[in-house]
Enzyme design. Structure first.
Site, short mmCIF file in Angstrom:
data_model
loop_
_atom_site.label_atom_id
_atom_site.label_comp_id
_atom_site.label_asym_id
_atom_site.label_seq_id
_atom_site.Cartn_x
_atom_site.Cartn_y
_atom_site.Cartn_z
N SER A 1 -6.07 -3.58 15.00
CA SER A 1 -6.81 -2.79 15.93
C SER A 1 -6.21 -1.27 16.10
CB SER A 1 -6.19 -3.01 16.97
OG SER A 1 -4.81 -3.09 17.87
N SER A 2 -5.51 -0.72 15.69
CA SER A 2 -4.82 0.62 15.59
C SER A 2 -5.76 1.41 14.47
CB SER A 2 -3.32 1.07 15.31
OG SER A 2 -2.96 0.55 15.75
N ASP B 1 -5.42 -0.12 6.01
CA ASP B 1 -6.29 -0.52 7.34
C ASP B 1 -7.87 0.54 7.39
OD1 ASP B 1 -3.99 -2.37 6.76
OD2 ASP B 1 -2.96 -0.94 8.95
N GLY C 1 -1.84 -8.12 13.42
CA GLY C 1 -2.07 -8.44 12.11
C GLY C 1 -4.20 -7.68 12.04
N GLU D 1 -1.56 8.29 12.47
CA GLU D 1 -1.28 7.08 12.95
C GLU D 1 0.37 7.38 12.46
OE1 GLU D 1 -2.46 3.44 12.87
OE2 GLU D 1 -0.84 2.86 13.17
N ASP E 1 0.86 -1.21 -0.13
CA ASP E 1 0.23 0.03 -0.01
C ASP E 1 0.81 1.12 0.08
OD1 ASP E 1 0.87 -0.44 2.93
OD2 ASP E 1 -1.26 -0.03 3.51
C1 GLA Z 1 0.11 -2.84 8.24
C2 GLA Z 1 0.04 -0.99 7.41
C3 GLA Z 1 -0.40 -1.35 6.38
C4 GLA Z 1 0.20 -2.07 5.31
C5 GLA Z 1 0.71 -3.76 6.01
C6 GLA Z 1 1.27 -4.82 5.34
O1 GLA Z 1 -0.87 -3.10 8.79
O2 GLA Z 1 -0.93 -0.38 8.64
O3 GLA Z 1 -0.34 -0.12 6.08
O4 GLA Z 1 1.08 -1.44 5.44
O5 GLA Z 1 1.28 -3.41 7.43
O6 GLA Z 1 0.73 -4.62 4.51
#
Ligand code: GLA
Length: 394
Positions: A133-134, A178, A130, A166, A37
């Site tokens: 949550s943030s 996310d 992963g 963030e 991303d």
């Molecule tokens: C975290 C980051 C996302 C993305 C993933 C890896 O979740 O918040 O923006 O970069 O890692 O794909």
């Protein structure tokens, strides 16, 4: 008692009376598109039925009181003093409180005038696993604040404001995937997002497949450092390639052929990182096509390739994640799988034939226990609707 009932009860005990509103924002799983991303690539996540909830009530002053049920802590800060990241007594804000303050700061940067408020927050998105949550907590705070301020902003801007909180306030240089997922989620759909043009499309997952999360129980530490290092390595790869390809601005601009011709200008290990990103972007395009055509086996295979590339070229996997991925193999319902989010520890997502999904989950947890002696939670999850205000007196 439901999470929302508990949240309201704790709000009442802490602040007296009821909240004005409750917002809810989901976490996400990323089916494929690891670490692309922030390279202007395309990603294929889905919001999930795991959430952050915020109960909020505006105050007549600029004070923000936050009660975190999950950290069992409370904190206060002032909207007139957000830059300093300190509490009412001048002490540095604890990390969990930076999300509330960061979202307030980022909204204020958009010239949105915010009220002080009493906030209570809880969630069932595991932290550091992963599943974002943030981002979910950021989006829940942002929605609550916009409602209290009686204003709205376009949904993509909402996601970007939370990403800015963030990046610039909390200090993790994450991409948009996310926050986008948490805002735009659609039930039983994956979301194909082009992180450069911001065009997106919801693709039905189909009723013959299921999503299974495998939580190794391990949690990330030092991720900010690892994550930001990977991002710098990608930027170094772009700068190196610009010496021979002056027109490019991101790894998105580099075709497989151009990479093959010029890879040696990039130092190791940035070269491997770039190779992963370039190949992963192509895999996401193929995965979206596979989903459109109902070719679930192909999508599963691409997820497995993504895991291998993320592990070997991007070096973003970890021992527990790799063990879980290995022990999952061989089950007849398994189509494919990979680790979630940034990686290093936490959870994996498996794409599985619906009919055998419960059996796959039980068998995989059993095999993991046998291999490691550790209990793992392996469970089915659904793709969910994006963030919303659940209850409001406004
Ligand atoms: C975290 C980051 C996302 C993305 C993933 C890896 O979740 O918040 O923006 O970069 O890692 O794909």
């Amino acid at each position: 008692m439901s999470s929302v009932d508990l949240l309201v009860e704790r709000f009442r005990a802490q602040f007296g009376g009821r909240p004005d509103l409750i917002s809810r924002a989901p976490g996400r799983v990323d089916l494929i598109g690891a670490h692309v991303d922030y390279n202007d690539g395309v990603v294929l996540p889905a919001a999930i039925t795991r959430y952050s909830w915020v109960a909020a009530r505006a105050r007549p002053d600029s004070v923000v009181n936050v009660l975190s049920l999950d950290w069992n802590e409370q904190g206060s800060f002032d909207l007139t003093n957000l830059e300093k990241k300190v509490d009412q007594n001048g002490r540095p804000l604890p990390e969990w409180a930076l999300y509330a303050a960061g979202v307030a700061w980022a909204l204020t940067q958009q010239e949105i005038s915010l009220p002080g408020c009493d906030l209570a927050v809880t969630g069932d998105v595991p932290v550091g696993a992963g599943m974002s949550s943030s981002a979910s907590v950021e989006v829940a705070y942002a929605l609550a604040w916009l409602a209290m301020a009686s204003t709205t902003i376009p949904p993509m801007q909402l996601a970007q404001v939370c990403q800015h909180a963030e990046n610039a306030y909390v200090g993790v240089n994450s991409g948009l995937m996310d926050q986008f997922s948490s805002v735009f989620g659609k039930e039983d759909h994956a979301l194909l997002l082009d992180c450069r043009s911001l065009d997106w499309e919801a693709l039905p997952l189909g009723s013959n497949v299921a999503l299974v999360v495998a939580d190794t129980g391990t949690r990330r530490t030092l991720t900010t450092a690892h994550y930001n290092t990977r991002r710098e390595e990608c930027e170094l790869a772009v700068r190196s390639l610009q010496t021979v390809m002056p027109g490019i601005t991101a790894l998105r601009d580099v075709s497989a052929e151009a990479f093959a011709a010029h890879a040696e200008v990039i130092p190791i290990p940035a070269r491997q990182r770039a190779q992963h990103v370039i190949e992963e972007i192509a895999r996401v395009e193929q995965a979206a096509d596979a989903l459109r055509q109902g070719d679930t086996a192909r999508l599963g295979h691409l997820m497995d390739e993504s895991h291998i590339s993320s592990r070997d070229l991007y070096e973003a996997s970890g021992p527990a994640l790799d063990t879980m991925w290995e022990v999952s193999k061989g089950h007849p319902a398994r189509l494919g799988g990979r680790f979630l989010g940034a990686g290093w520890a936490g959870c994996l997502i498996f794409f599985v034939d619906a009919a055998g999904a419960e059996d796959f989950a039980a068998a995989t947890a059993g095999r993991y226990k046998k291999a490691t002696g550790q209990e793992a939670k392996v469970y089915l999850i659904r793709a969910a609707q994006g963030a919303q205000i659940l209850e409001s007196d406004h």
